[in-house]
Design an enzyme around this catalytic site. Structure first.
Site, PDB file in Angstrom:
ATOM      1  N   ILE A   1       0.823  -1.216   0.000  1.00 12.22           N
ATOM      2  CA  ILE A   1       0.000   0.000   0.000  1.00 12.22           C
ATOM      3  C   ILE A   1       0.858   1.267   0.000  1.00 12.22           C
ATOM      4  CG2 ILE A   1      -0.332   0.237   2.519  1.00 12.22           C
ATOM      5  CD1 ILE A   1      -3.353   0.789   1.834  1.00 12.22           C
TER       6      ILE A   1
ATOM      7  N   ASP B   1       1.273  -0.282   9.354  1.00 11.16           N
ATOM      8  CA  ASP B   1       1.619   0.902  10.154  1.00 11.16           C
ATOM      9  C   ASP B   1       3.125   1.179  10.095  1.00 11.16           C
ATOM     10  OD1 ASP B   1       1.195   2.984  11.918  1.00 11.16           O
ATOM     11  OD2 ASP B   1       0.822   1.708  13.669  1.00 11.16           O
TER      12      ASP B   1
HETATM   13  N1  AR6 Z   1       0.746  -3.101   2.155  1.00 10.38           N
HETATM   14  C1  AR6 Z   1      -0.466  -3.695   2.122  1.00 10.38           C
HETATM   15  N2  AR6 Z   1      -0.868  -4.610   3.029  1.00 10.38           N
HETATM   16  C2  AR6 Z   1       0.016  -4.948   4.001  1.00 10.38           C
HETATM   17  C3  AR6 Z   1       1.296  -4.366   4.106  1.00 10.38           C
HETATM   18  C4  AR6 Z   1       1.659  -3.399   3.126  1.00 10.38           C
HETATM   19  N3  AR6 Z   1       2.841  -2.789   3.143  1.00 10.38           N
HETATM   20  N4  AR6 Z   1       1.915  -4.903   5.198  1.00 10.38           N
HETATM   21  C5  AR6 Z   1       1.059  -5.790   5.744  1.00 10.38           C
HETATM   22  N5  AR6 Z   1      -0.086  -5.834   5.020  1.00 10.38           N
HETATM   23  P1  AR6 Z   1      -1.462  -5.395   9.926  1.00 10.38           P
HETATM   24  P2  AR6 Z   1      -3.744  -5.156  11.781  1.00 10.38           P
HETATM   25  C6  AR6 Z   1      -1.302  -6.625   5.237  1.00 10.38           C
HETATM   26  O1  AR6 Z   1      -0.782  -6.334  10.822  1.00 10.38           O
HETATM   27  O2  AR6 Z   1      -4.001  -6.609  11.689  1.00 10.38           O
HETATM   28  C7  AR6 Z   1       0.462  -2.762  13.836  1.00 10.38           C
HETATM   29  O3  AR6 Z   1       1.490  -3.047  14.764  1.00 10.38           O
HETATM   30  C8  AR6 Z   1      -1.235  -7.806   6.169  1.00 10.38           C
HETATM   31  O4  AR6 Z   1      -0.807  -8.955   5.460  1.00 10.38           O
HETATM   32  O5  AR6 Z   1      -0.680  -4.309   9.282  1.00 10.38           O
HETATM   33  O6  AR6 Z   1      -4.888  -4.198  11.661  1.00 10.38           O
HETATM   34  C9  AR6 Z   1      -0.419  -1.603  14.296  1.00 10.38           C
HETATM   35  O7  AR6 Z   1       0.324  -0.607  14.961  1.00 10.38           O
HETATM   36  C10 AR6 Z   1      -2.667  -7.923   6.623  1.00 10.38           C
HETATM   37  O8  AR6 Z   1      -3.453  -8.631   5.666  1.00 10.38           O
HETATM   38  O9  AR6 Z   1      -2.682  -4.624  10.677  1.00 10.38           O
HETATM   39  C11 AR6 Z   1      -1.384  -2.286  15.213  1.00 10.38           C
HETATM   40  O10 AR6 Z   1      -0.824  -2.490  16.493  1.00 10.38           O
HETATM   41  C12 AR6 Z   1      -3.190  -6.482   6.641  1.00 10.38           C
HETATM   42  O11 AR6 Z   1      -2.237  -5.741   5.856  1.00 10.38           O
HETATM   43  C13 AR6 Z   1      -1.600  -3.631  14.560  1.00 10.38           C
HETATM   44  O12 AR6 Z   1      -0.419  -3.865  13.786  1.00 10.38           O
HETATM   45  C14 AR6 Z   1      -3.270  -5.844   8.018  1.00 10.38           C
HETATM   46  O13 AR6 Z   1      -2.176  -6.279   8.815  1.00 10.38           O
HETATM   47  C15 AR6 Z   1      -2.762  -3.606  13.620  1.00 10.38           C
HETATM   48  O14 AR6 Z   1      -2.983  -4.911  13.142  1.00 10.38           O
END
Ligand code: AR6
Length: 169
Positions: free
Chosen positions: A11, A34
């Site tokens: 993203i 994040d």
């Molecule tokens: N681009 C697109 N999607 C992604 C990327 C990226 N660069 N990186 C991961 N994903 P997550 P949550 C996907 O863990 O579950 C953080 O520590 C990933 O595979 O980013 O809402 C925050 O500070 C998954 O399908 O977010 C919070 O503490 C999706 O994005 C916590 O993680 C969301 O994964 C939030 O957890």
């Protein structure tokens, strides 16, 4: 009329008016999306988040809410930070997950954003099952009354992409 599009990828490489961050209530960064947003977006985003914590968001951002900052070095005007719920098998938090999408679109409307890129909120570190998360996400966007013209779901891997594609079929 809002068009829903799907992209597989990172993203932080997207070009959009607003990029949504799957943040946590501290607004001060973390892993997953994040971490990637703060890394590629640079220190301006964290500075803006700290300013929010020092003003209206002293206790942080509640689950299901959203707030915008600069997008720093990202190819976007704004980052909209939202806090997804941690998945629970015993407590149905679907409304909170739906609220993330709804509130992010409401903020996008306030800003005048026409293109918004969303990750699959809560499906990583917060462990929400992908198929269910895709159902909720697509459902909210389909029902939303918004001036956003394109909602782009940016899915990190094939499994996530397929789960969202299944909802659009
Ligand atoms: N681009 C697109 N999607 C992604 C990327 C990226 N660069 N990186 C991961 N994903 P997550 P949550 C996907 O863990 O579950 C953080 O520590 C990933 O595979 O980013 O809402 C925050 O500070 C998954 O399908 O977010 C919070 O503490 C999706 O994005 C916590 O993680 C969301 O994964 C939030 O957890």
């Amino acid at each position: 009329m809002t068009t829903i599009t799907l992209v597989k990828g990172d993203i932080t490489r997207q070009s959009a008016d607003a990029i949504v961050n799957a943040a946590n209530s501290s607004l001060l960064g973390g892993g997953g999306v994040d971490g990637a947003i703060h890394r590629r977006g640079g220190p301006e985003i964290l500075a803006a988040c700290r300013a929010l914590r020092a003003s209206h968001y002293g206790k942080g951002l509640a689950t299901g809410k959203a707030v915008a900052t600069t997008a720093g070095e990202l190819d976007a005007r704004w980052v909209i930070h939202t806090v997804g719920p941690v998945f629970s098998a015993t407590d149905d938090r679907s409304d909170q997950l739906a609220s993330c999408y709804r509130e992010s679109l409401r903020i996008a409307d306030e800003l005048g954003a026409r293109t918004v890129a969303f990750p699959a909120i809560s499906t990583g570190i917060f462990r929400w099952p992908m198929e269910d998360a895709a159902r909720i996400a697509v459902g909210v966007v389909r029902e939303a009354e918004t001036t956003v013209e394109e909602v782009r779901f940016v899915l990190f891997d094939e499994q996530a992409y397929e789960a969202f594609a299944a909802q659009l079929r």
